[in-house]
Motif scaffolding. Structure first.
Motif, PDB file in Angstrom:
ATOM      1  N   ALA A 100       0.819  -1.215   0.000  1.00  0.00           N
ATOM      2  CA  ALA A 100       0.000   0.000   0.000  1.00  0.00           C
ATOM      3  C   ALA A 100       0.853   1.265   0.000  1.00  0.00           C
ATOM      4  O   ALA A 100       0.360   2.353  -0.322  1.00  0.00           O
ATOM      5  CB  ALA A 100      -0.930  -0.003   1.209  1.00  0.00           C
ATOM      6  N   GLN A 101       2.113   1.137   0.355  1.00  0.00           N
ATOM      7  CA  GLN A 101       3.009   2.297   0.341  1.00  0.00           C
ATOM      8  C   GLN A 101       3.523   2.605  -1.063  1.00  0.00           C
ATOM      9  O   GLN A 101       4.236   3.585  -1.267  1.00  0.00           O
ATOM     10  CB  GLN A 101       4.198   2.039   1.273  1.00  0.00           C
ATOM     11  N   ASP A 102       3.169   1.734  -2.022  1.00  0.00           N
ATOM     12  CA  ASP A 102       3.597   1.922  -3.411  1.00  0.00           C
ATOM     13  C   ASP A 102       5.121   1.860  -3.535  1.00  0.00           C
ATOM     14  O   ASP A 102       5.730   2.594  -4.319  1.00  0.00           O
ATOM     15  CB  ASP A 102       3.058   3.249  -3.964  1.00  0.00           C
ATOM     16  N   TYR A 103       5.707   0.979  -2.738  1.00  0.00           N
ATOM     17  CA  TYR A 103       7.152   0.738  -2.772  1.00  0.00           C
ATOM     18  C   TYR A 103       7.422  -0.701  -3.164  1.00  0.00           C
ATOM     19  O   TYR A 103       6.592  -1.588  -2.936  1.00  0.00           O
ATOM     20  CB  TYR A 103       7.778   0.985  -1.391  1.00  0.00           C
ATOM     21  N   SER A 104       8.598  -0.929  -3.723  1.00  0.00           N
ATOM     22  CA  SER A 104       9.050  -2.281  -4.042  1.00  0.00           C
ATOM     23  C   SER A 104      10.414  -2.548  -3.432  1.00  0.00           C
ATOM     24  O   SER A 104      11.210  -1.624  -3.204  1.00  0.00           O
ATOM     25  CB  SER A 104       9.150  -2.486  -5.560  1.00  0.00           C
ATOM     26  N   LEU A 105      10.660  -3.821  -3.175  1.00  0.00           N
ATOM     27  CA  LEU A 105      11.987  -4.291  -2.789  1.00  0.00           C
ATOM     28  C   LEU A 105      12.731  -4.687  -4.058  1.00  0.00           C
ATOM     29  O   LEU A 105      12.176  -5.376  -4.907  1.00  0.00           O
ATOM     30  CB  LEU A 105      11.877  -5.528  -1.904  1.00  0.00           C
ATOM     31  N   ILE A 106      13.971  -4.275  -4.165  1.00  0.00           N
ATOM     32  CA  ILE A 106      14.790  -4.688  -5.304  1.00  0.00           C
ATOM     33  C   ILE A 106      16.075  -5.308  -4.766  1.00  0.00           C
ATOM     34  O   ILE A 106      16.750  -4.715  -3.920  1.00  0.00           O
ATOM     35  CB  ILE A 106      15.117  -3.509  -6.228  1.00  0.00           C
ATOM     36  N   ILE A 107      16.365  -6.516  -5.218  1.00  0.00           N
ATOM     37  CA  ILE A 107      17.609  -7.196  -4.873  1.00  0.00           C
ATOM     38  C   ILE A 107      18.546  -7.082  -6.070  1.00  0.00           C
ATOM     39  O   ILE A 107      18.151  -7.375  -7.200  1.00  0.00           O
ATOM     40  CB  ILE A 107      17.354  -8.680  -4.541  1.00  0.00           C
ATOM     41  N   VAL A 108      19.765  -6.649  -5.819  1.00  0.00           N
ATOM     42  CA  VAL A 108      20.750  -6.477  -6.896  1.00  0.00           C
ATOM     43  C   VAL A 108      21.921  -7.423  -6.649  1.00  0.00           C
ATOM     44  O   VAL A 108      22.585  -7.354  -5.610  1.00  0.00           O
ATOM     45  CB  VAL A 108      21.259  -5.024  -6.966  1.00  0.00           C
ATOM     46  N   GLN A 109      22.164  -8.305  -7.606  1.00  0.00           N
ATOM     47  CA  GLN A 109      23.330  -9.187  -7.529  1.00  0.00           C
ATOM     48  C   GLN A 109      24.555  -8.439  -8.039  1.00  0.00           C
ATOM     49  O   GLN A 109      24.545  -7.892  -9.134  1.00  0.00           O
ATOM     50  CB  GLN A 109      23.090 -10.446  -8.360  1.00  0.00           C
ATOM     51  N   THR A 110      25.605  -8.480  -7.235  1.00  0.00           N
ATOM     52  CA  THR A 110      26.784  -7.678  -7.563  1.00  0.00           C
ATOM     53  C   THR A 110      27.906  -8.473  -8.216  1.00  0.00           C
ATOM     54  O   THR A 110      28.963  -7.928  -8.496  1.00  0.00           O
ATOM     55  CB  THR A 110      27.338  -6.983  -6.299  1.00  0.00           C
ATOM     56  N   GLY A 111      27.685  -9.767  -8.422  1.00  0.00           N
ATOM     57  CA  GLY A 111      28.663 -10.536  -9.186  1.00  0.00           C
ATOM     58  C   GLY A 111      29.255 -11.717  -8.466  1.00  0.00           C
ATOM     59  O   GLY A 111      28.962 -12.857  -8.789  1.00  0.00           O
ATOM     60  N   LYS A 112      30.053 -11.476  -7.459  1.00  0.00           N
ATOM     61  CA  LYS A 112      30.795 -12.550  -6.815  1.00  0.00           C
ATOM     62  C   LYS A 112      29.919 -13.346  -5.858  1.00  0.00           C
ATOM     63  O   LYS A 112      29.086 -12.797  -5.153  1.00  0.00           O
ATOM     64  CB  LYS A 112      31.994 -11.974  -6.058  1.00  0.00           C
TER      65      LYS A 112
END
Length: 429
Positions: free
Chosen positions: A236-248
């Motif tokens: 309801a906050q109009d937010y998302s979680l984003i996970i970013v893979q950095t490689g290693k």
């Protein structure tokens, strides 16, 4: 349940509501297809006309970074990435599992639950769970399962714990009348990892995958952790979680991970205690010179992170309950900064390879420009992934921005879902 009845249920309105709650409007249709796919897979492989559907979430750690092993507090959530299965009891003393995602097909005899010499892999993990059920006085039996998973590996979202909780849900449904609670599930998963993988894991991953929604856990008594479900509509906050893979990946970082609980326990030992939850921050600060002399400088910093992180978890829970979302985001930023500066798990000391800190720095610049959002290291740290919380109207722009640096397909958008590890049959009508 008879397959045709399940198919009928999947077409009804209640199922549509369930899929939207689990996967969002955008993901509902594609995920419904996954359930249909595993049903067909089970029938084709094993001939079952009666079956049940199961789902077990991956998880995100929102706050409480590296506190559970010293019996601290965490805030975590079940995410919309999950293991999905169709399964049926088979009336034998054999378990047959097909894991489509990992191209595995194996059989386990209930009369032979000894781990292999290498104590690794899905078969040993599954044997460990079966042995854990028996050790805790629960029933087990033979079943067939066809499984698929989109829980990302090596991304701090607990693909192994998601699988463990899926199997627990099946065994509970088929052989224990649904009598087990999710704390028992978590202990079964911990038993399997401790005794069949030689992995000194706690209960965080399993609990966060099994319960559903956002939860806070106090591990002061690890045998009976205090679990509170936070009734908060993150979407309801109009937010998302984003996970970013950095490689290693994490494969060669065991020493770095082990050093964190060991150093925290060094500080506890100065006061004759085993874990930091048995010591107060005031005690440490009152005798800080002795702590630095007997335990060391970095152990002190990591202990201070533990104490302050516990306070932040409490403050974040209060902010969510009181609908102070901006305060919550500010505390996430504080938590991330503490992990970077005090806990020091964002890069390996002396290494020029710093994917985590590079991704965090770029994300901080993005958030500073936009004036909205928060970010932090996600999971164990040193390598792997970061987490960002961003308004939905910025997600596409951020994804394009961060993938320029980290590579195409490195960012994954997620949401908190209300169900953890469940038999789906009763939730779709």
């Amino acid at each position: 349940m008879e397959k045709q009845l399940l198919l009928k249920k999947l077409e009804e309105k209640e199922a549509a509501v369930f899929f939207e709650k689990m996967y969002g409007k955008e993901g509902a249709k594609a995920n419904k297809e996954r359930y249909l796919h595993v049903m067909e897979g089970l029938e084709k492989a094993f001939g079952h006309k009666e079956m049940s559907l199961f789902s077990s979430a991956g998880r995100t750690e929102i706050s409480g970074n590296h506190t559970d092993h010293n019996h601290g507090k965490v805030l975590a959530g079940s995410i919309n990435l999950d293991c999905v299965a169709a399964a049926a009891a088979n009336g034998t003393d054999e378990i047959h599992i097909i894991s489509e995602t990992y191209n595995q097909k194996f059989t386990i005899q209930l009369s032979d639950l000894k781990p292999s010499e290498r104590m690794a892999g899905t078969i040993d993990l599954t044997k460990g769970m079966l042995a854990g059920f028996q050790e805790m006085g629960y029933e087990i039996g033979g079943f067939d399962a066809y499984i698929t998973s989109n829980v990302i590996s090596a991304a701090g979202v607990s693909s192994s714990a998601s699988y463990e909780m899926l199997i627990c849900s099946m065994i509970n449904t088929f052989f224990n009348g649904g009598s087990m609670d999710v704390v028992a599930y978590a202990h079964v998963g911990k038993y399997a990892e401790n005794h069949y993988w030689n992995k000194a894991s706690g209960l965080l991953d399993q609990m966060a995958c099994a319960v559903g929604g956002m939860i806070t856990i106090d591990f002061k008594n690890p045998q009976e952790p205090v679990v509170e479900k936070i009734d908060y509509d993150f979407g309801a906050q109009d937010y998302s979680l984003i996970i970013v893979q950095t490689g290693k990946g994490h494969a060669d970082l065991s020493e770095e991970y082990s050093s964190i609980p060991q150093e925290m326990k060094k500080v506890a030992a100065v006061f004759g205690k085993e874990v930091l939850a048995e010591v107060s921050e005031e005690e440490v600060l009152a005798d800080v010179k002795r702590v630095m002399k007997e335990a060391g400088d970095r152990p002190l910093l990591r202990a201070l992170h533990f104490f302050e992180e516990n306070k932040r978890v409490e403050a974040e829970v209060a902010a969510l309950k009181e609908n102070r979302f901006n305060d919550f985001l500010g505390l996430i930023t504080e938590s991330g900064n503490s992990s970077w500066k005090w806990l020091q798990n964002c890069y390996v000391g002396g290494s020029a390879e710093q994917g985590i800190t590079a991704a965090l720095a770029l994300t901080e610049l993005f958030i500073k420009e936009k004036g909205r959002g928060a970010c932090r290291v996600h999971g164990g740290g040193f390598a792997g992934v970061i987490m960002a919380m961003l308004p939905n109207d910025l997600v596409e722009e951020y994804t394009a921005y961060i993938e320029k640096a980290m590579g195409e397909g490195s960012a994954y958008r997620m949401s908190i879902r209300p169900y953890g590890a469940v038999c789906v049959d009763g939730l779709i009508g």
